[in-house]
Structures are given as C-alpha cells and as structure tokens.
Design a protein around this motif. Structure first.
Motif, PDB file in Angstrom:
ATOM      1  N   UNK A 201       4.937   0.205  14.516  1.00 61.87           N
ATOM      2  CA  UNK A 201       3.634   0.014  14.509  1.00 61.87           C
ATOM      3  C   UNK A 201       2.857   0.582  13.242  1.00 61.87           C
ATOM      4  N   UNK A 202       3.163   1.757  12.982  1.00 63.61           N
ATOM      5  CA  UNK A 202       2.715   2.768  11.959  1.00 63.61           C
ATOM      6  C   UNK A 202       3.137   1.907  10.663  1.00 63.61           C
ATOM      7  N   UNK A 203       4.252   1.454  10.406  1.00 63.11           N
ATOM      8  CA  UNK A 203       4.785   0.792   9.373  1.00 63.11           C
ATOM      9  C   UNK A 203       4.077  -0.522   9.114  1.00 63.11           C
ATOM     10  N   UNK A 204       3.916  -1.319  10.259  1.00 65.66           N
ATOM     11  CA  UNK A 204       3.237  -2.580   9.767  1.00 65.66           C
ATOM     12  C   UNK A 204       1.755  -2.560   9.674  1.00 65.66           C
ATOM     13  N   UNK A 205       0.888  -1.444  10.288  1.00 67.76           N
ATOM     14  CA  UNK A 205      -0.169  -1.184  10.226  1.00 67.76           C
ATOM     15  C   UNK A 205      -0.528  -0.786   8.623  1.00 67.76           C
ATOM     16  N   UNK A 207       1.407  -1.384   6.134  1.00 66.63           N
ATOM     17  CA  UNK A 207       1.881  -2.611   5.023  1.00 66.63           C
ATOM     18  C   UNK A 207       0.596  -3.570   5.120  1.00 66.63           C
ATOM     19  N   UNK A 208      -0.028  -3.778   6.222  1.00 68.94           N
ATOM     20  CA  UNK A 208      -0.966  -4.753   6.150  1.00 68.94           C
ATOM     21  C   UNK A 208      -2.390  -4.007   5.557  1.00 68.94           C
ATOM     22  N   UNK A 209      -2.565  -2.898   5.655  1.00 66.56           N
ATOM     23  CA  UNK A 209      -3.646  -2.178   4.938  1.00 66.56           C
ATOM     24  C   UNK A 209      -3.772  -2.499   3.556  1.00 66.56           C
ATOM     25  N   UNK A 210      -2.350  -2.194   2.990  1.00 66.42           N
ATOM     26  CA  UNK A 210      -1.965  -2.450   1.623  1.00 66.42           C
ATOM     27  C   UNK A 210      -2.211  -3.819   1.091  1.00 66.42           C
ATOM     28  N   UNK A 239      -2.424 -13.005   8.009  1.00 68.32           N
ATOM     29  CA  UNK A 239      -2.011 -11.519   7.438  1.00 68.32           C
ATOM     30  C   UNK A 239      -0.709 -11.131   8.206  1.00 68.32           C
ATOM     31  N   UNK A 240      -0.674 -11.472   9.511  1.00 68.22           N
ATOM     32  CA  UNK A 240       0.372 -11.229  10.566  1.00 68.22           C
ATOM     33  C   UNK A 240       0.783 -12.327  11.109  1.00 68.22           C
TER      34      UNK A 240
END
Length: 364
Positions: A201-205, A207-210, A239-240
C-alpha cells in the motif's frame, strides 16, 4: 551415452506449479534446437499448462488430472505406454518418474538426493541429474537444462524463458492503459512468501503521488482478492487500474510488454515478467535467489545470482532481500510450513522498492 542420438519423439514431464512449468521452456527450446524435427510434447496437470500457450517449440500439451486414482492412472499408462523415444522428467516426485518410465523408452530425470525413493528413481533413468535443493547453488532453470547434457556440447548456453503468445487486452483496459505504467502484483500463493500488504500500500500510494499509473494484477481467487482489496482505496481509474481476475497469461504478456516496470514477490507472475523483458523488482524472503530468482530475459549468457546480497541485479531483474543473518533460509518460512510467517519480509521496507522504482523509471 550416444551424444549423436536422434530422437523423433520427446515428452517433457512437468507436473508441478504454473511457475515451474514456465521454467521448463528453456529446456524445451534447447531440445527443439537439438532435434528440430522431433515431436516435443509437454505433460502436466490440468490448469498448469497455460504458460505454454502458443509456444512454437511444443507440438502438443497433455493434461492429466492432479488426482488420477487407480482408473485414471491405468488410463494414462495405456495412453502413454512407450510412445516416446525420450522422456525428460523435470520433477523429482514419484508420480513424475513413474509417468516418465511409462512413456519414454529412454529417460533423463531430476532426482532429489537423500530421499528413500531416490535409489529406485535413479535405476529407472539413463541420465540422472541430482537436484540441488532449495539451499543449493544451481538455478532450477539450469538444473532442468542439464537433463540434456548427454546430447549437447559441453557448457551449452541456457536459452531464455519463452513467454506465452500475446493476446489483446480487454478493450476498456487497453484504452485506459498509459505508456510507462507500473504493474504491481501483490498476492503470493503462500503466506511465507507474502510481502506485507501495508508495504504494498505504501509503495502504490507513493507511485501514484509521483504521477505513475499503477496496474494491479492477480487472480480472482479469494486469497488474491483479499490481498488486493486494501489497495483499491488508494486511487481511482485510470490512475489505478485493477485487472485482477480478468487476464489470462497471454493477456498478461501484452500488459507487461506495454508497461515500464513490474514489482512483485517470489511468484509465477514475476517469472513471467522477467521473461517478457520488462524491468523487474522482485521482493524475496526465505527463498534462495540462486535457485529461484526470476530468470532474466537476456539468457544465453551466464546468469549468476548470489545467495544473499541485500540488492542484486542480473539483466532486467533486481532482487531485494532482507539483510537478516538467516536470509535465505530455504525453508517455508520461520515455522517451515506454507502458512508460516517469514520475519525477513517485513524488514524489506517500501523505501527500498521505491528507490529501485525511481532508478528504473528515470529517463535514459
């Protein structure tokens, strides 16, 4: 053994999981190059041979039920009896060796050392490859390739893994997919290989923020869906994108060819991504990379993985491990069973995966 022997019919016995079946394809390619006119069939259990779809080196696939029973076993024996000049047994299990003996007039097989069944299996074989085991130093792809050692020149290079023939994506996914997407495969079949979902979840979040599009993959099984569900709240399409339960292996190849990066665990889809040629970041826990790291797409040259390195890259594949002194133990987690915890996996923090993502996604 006659190195110049010609075989007109060859059976590859691949009675393990989906990822193991995929990793037999370098062996199949080597056999096809050695005997270009031969019929080469692959035998496996129902539901495991999808990774071979469209493989140009394979003449036919033969599916057997995972549970044959006496009647099924007799029917299989009648169907296969001495139909092949050569049987290549890629699995050390009892059933695989029995099928190889039934089907092949000559047999080359992998035998697990130190087991009570090892001696009778060796007696059935004309060429024996002793399995290195999960703590060994020989990669499973190279081990399977060694089944052909009597008929190949010394030090013959191991071919690349062959991916299934690509197939079009569903129209809505094809339209929504952007150039440079990051494919994230969160589920693992077994608990001891599961990187924490909170880390995903932290990784996906991040990547989306970037500004990266993230595409989630997985099956429609309850376990896979339970792993993916917490990630769905992190963003909205496009986006996702959630492709779980919608794509076959051939469509996964198309997705991977269009993406810029893959992140996943020690699982069959990670092997598929590596073979597709996409940059791969694989998160490894108890498994030994020397045996099980995804085989890079640039095969044909030496492929050497270290047992423990924290971070190591070969070709298009980067493997991340915990730096705990027990890594890799080569066991099924800390308690050595499929539902065991693996204390090493939470120690691989998302920041390490994200650092690799930044490195691999930056413009050349």
């Amino acid at each position: 053994m006659d190195r110049a022997a010609d075989f007109d019919s060859i059976l590859v016995v691949a009675t393990r999981q989906i990822g193991d079946v995929l990793l037999t394809t370098p062996l199949v390619r080597a056999a096809r190059r050695r005997w270009p006119g031969a019929r080469i069939d692959v035998l496996g259990f129902a539901g495991t041979l999808g990774m071979l779809a469209g493989n140009p080196d394979i003449s036919h696939t033969i599916e057997l039920p995972a549970r044959l029973g006496w009647k099924g076993g007799l029917a299989a024996a009648r169907r296969l009896w001495r139909r092949y000049d050569l049987a290549l047994v890629t699995d050390g299990g009892d059933r695989a060796h029995a099928l190889g003996w039934i089907a092949g007039r000559r047999r080359s097989g992998i035998v697990p050392p130190g087991e009570s069944s090892s001696s009778w299996k060796q007696r059935l074989l004309h060429h024996c490859v002793m399995a290195a085991g999960d703590r060994g130093t020989v990669h499973t792809v190279a081990e399977k390739h060694a089944l052909l050692a009597p008929w190949l020149p010394p030090a013959s290079p191991v071919p690349a893994v062959t991916v299934p023939e690509p197939e079009d994506l569903p129209a809505d996914l094809a339209a929504a997919l952007k150039s440079g997407a990051v494919v994230v495969h969160a589920p693992s079949m077994w608990a001891y290989k599961q990187w924490p979902i909170a880390h995903y979840a932290e990784t996906v979040r991040s990547l989306l923020d970037q500004g990266h599009q993230v595409v989630l993959t997985g099956s429609g099984s309850p376990r896979d869906q339970a792993c993916i569900a917490p990630l769905l709240a992190l963003g909205q399409p496009p986006a996702l994108l959630d492709t779980s339960g919608r794509l076959g292996f051939r469509q996964l190849v198309t997705l991977l060819h269009r993406a810029a990066l893959y992140v996943g665990p020690d699982t069959s889809v990670s092997h598929l991504a590596a073979a597709a040629g996409i940059p791969v970041v694989a998160v490894f826990g108890p498994s030994n990379p020397m045996r099980w790291a995804p085989w890079p797409a640039q095969a044909g040259q030496p492929v050497t993985w270290r047992r423990a390195a924290g971070r190591q890259t070969v070709g298009n594949v980067t493997v991340l491990q915990s730096e705990l002194p027990c890594v890799p133990c080569g066991r099924a987690g800390c308690e050595d069973h499929r539902d065991s915890r693996a204390d090493c996996l939470p120690h691989i923090h998302p920041e390490r995966v994200l650092a690799e993502a930044r490195r691999l996604l930056q413009p050349a």
